[in-house]
Design a protein around this motif. Sequence first.
Motif, PDB file in Angstrom:
ATOM      1  N   ALA A  74       5.262   1.672  -9.549  1.00 48.34           N
ATOM      2  CA  ALA A  74       5.465   2.082  -8.149  1.00 48.34           C
ATOM      3  C   ALA A  74       5.140   3.552  -7.938  1.00 48.34           C
ATOM      4  CB  ALA A  74       6.905   1.798  -7.735  1.00 48.34           C
ATOM      5  N   GLN A 122      12.735  -0.703  -2.922  1.00 48.00           N
ATOM      6  CA  GLN A 122      11.639   0.068  -2.333  1.00 48.00           C
ATOM      7  C   GLN A 122      10.482   0.184  -3.314  1.00 48.00           C
ATOM      8  OE1 GLN A 122      11.233   1.257   0.890  1.00 48.00           O
ATOM      9  NE2 GLN A 122       9.157   1.524   0.077  1.00 48.00           N
ATOM     10  N   ASN A 123      10.813   0.292  -4.611  1.00 48.30           N
ATOM     11  CA  ASN A 123       9.757   0.324  -5.629  1.00 48.30           C
ATOM     12  C   ASN A 123       8.950  -0.970  -5.630  1.00 48.30           C
ATOM     13  OD1 ASN A 123      10.225   2.906  -6.612  1.00 48.30           O
ATOM     14  ND2 ASN A 123      11.716   2.222  -8.134  1.00 48.30           N
ATOM     15  N   GLU A 125       8.438  -2.832  -3.012  1.00 46.64           N
ATOM     16  CA  GLU A 125       7.553  -2.733  -1.846  1.00 46.64           C
ATOM     17  C   GLU A 125       6.358  -1.837  -2.165  1.00 46.64           C
ATOM     18  OE1 GLU A 125       7.708  -4.420   1.054  1.00 46.64           O
ATOM     19  OE2 GLU A 125       9.289  -5.501  -0.018  1.00 46.64           O
ATOM     20  N   ASN A 126       6.596  -0.785  -2.942  1.00 49.82           N
ATOM     21  CA  ASN A 126       5.516   0.131  -3.302  1.00 49.82           C
ATOM     22  C   ASN A 126       4.457  -0.543  -4.185  1.00 49.82           C
ATOM     23  OD1 ASN A 126       6.761   2.161  -1.873  1.00 49.82           O
ATOM     24  ND2 ASN A 126       7.684   3.136  -3.669  1.00 49.82           N
ATOM     25  N   LYS A 128       3.748  -3.633  -4.185  1.00 49.24           N
ATOM     26  CA  LYS A 128       3.008  -4.550  -3.305  1.00 49.24           C
ATOM     27  C   LYS A 128       1.966  -3.772  -2.502  1.00 49.24           C
ATOM     28  CE  LYS A 128       5.711  -7.477  -1.030  1.00 49.24           C
ATOM     29  NZ  LYS A 128       6.937  -7.958  -0.338  1.00 49.24           N
ATOM     30  N   ASN A 129       2.334  -2.579  -2.088  1.00 51.60           N
ATOM     31  CA  ASN A 129       1.419  -1.753  -1.297  1.00 51.60           C
ATOM     32  C   ASN A 129       0.199  -1.284  -2.082  1.00 51.60           C
ATOM     33  OD1 ASN A 129       2.982  -1.944   1.023  1.00 51.60           O
ATOM     34  ND2 ASN A 129       4.162  -0.092   0.569  1.00 51.60           N
ATOM     35  N   ILE A 130       0.348  -1.162  -3.406  1.00 52.34           N
ATOM     36  CA  ILE A 130      -0.809  -0.730  -4.208  1.00 52.34           C
ATOM     37  C   ILE A 130      -1.654  -1.908  -4.683  1.00 52.34           C
ATOM     38  CG2 ILE A 130       0.318   1.398  -4.960  1.00 52.34           C
ATOM     39  CD1 ILE A 130       0.808   0.087  -7.680  1.00 52.34           C
ATOM     40  N   GLY A 131      -1.251  -3.120  -4.310  1.00 60.70           N
ATOM     41  CA  GLY A 131      -2.133  -4.258  -4.570  1.00 60.70           C
ATOM     42  C   GLY A 131      -1.604  -5.352  -5.472  1.00 60.70           C
TER      43      GLY A 131
END
Length: 215
Positions: A74, A122-123, A125-126, A128-131
């Motif tokens: 993350a 939150q990590n 979610e992070n 997931k945000n990077i792929g």
Amino acid sequence: MNTKELVELITVEVIKRLKLKNKKKLLVLNEGFKSLDDLLTDYEIIHYSEDLELKDFDEIYLGKMDLKMISHLANGIIINEIEDLILKSLLKDKKIFLFSEDIELKKFNNTKNTNLYKIFNQNIENIKNIGIIILDEKIDIKENININTKYKNEVKEEDSIILKNKLITENELKKLGLKNRSKINIGNKSIITPLAKDYIRIHKIRLTKSQEEKI
């Protein structure tokens, strides 16, 4: 068996062999919610080794992910070769996935330390945000990960269906549920098997060919 049925049978067998040859290579890093037997249908399984290179695989199944790895990925932190490989694979746009059941944080859903739980959540979610793709355990991997399935080129458009497959078979038309479709548009260079032609004629489907085929 008549000639048309024989042609169809041979065509289906050829397609099967081509699929086997073109299976994607899946790097499995850890045991996880999905067994290797579930993955073998769609992939050629590759196991991690220190001399593994990015060119040796197409996608990654992470398997079980502990809290430490969640935090590292993350925040782009690398402390070992595996994390280095994962982050470099993301930068190369390789597909990386795991199932929600693989994530260790799920064991602590009932914790009273909600602030710490929120940090780890939150990590997630992070990452997931990077792929990194996180799938629900009930979801079929074939329908949600392997975008190169035989139906990837289908585009529905109002009352018509556009097929960009190079080879159109009766079996494909049946599986797509094309009964009573008013129109099918296929590529200018697509080949239609005899039984597929019969199917189109019997169901009175209007067939058109694209003037310009996009590659």
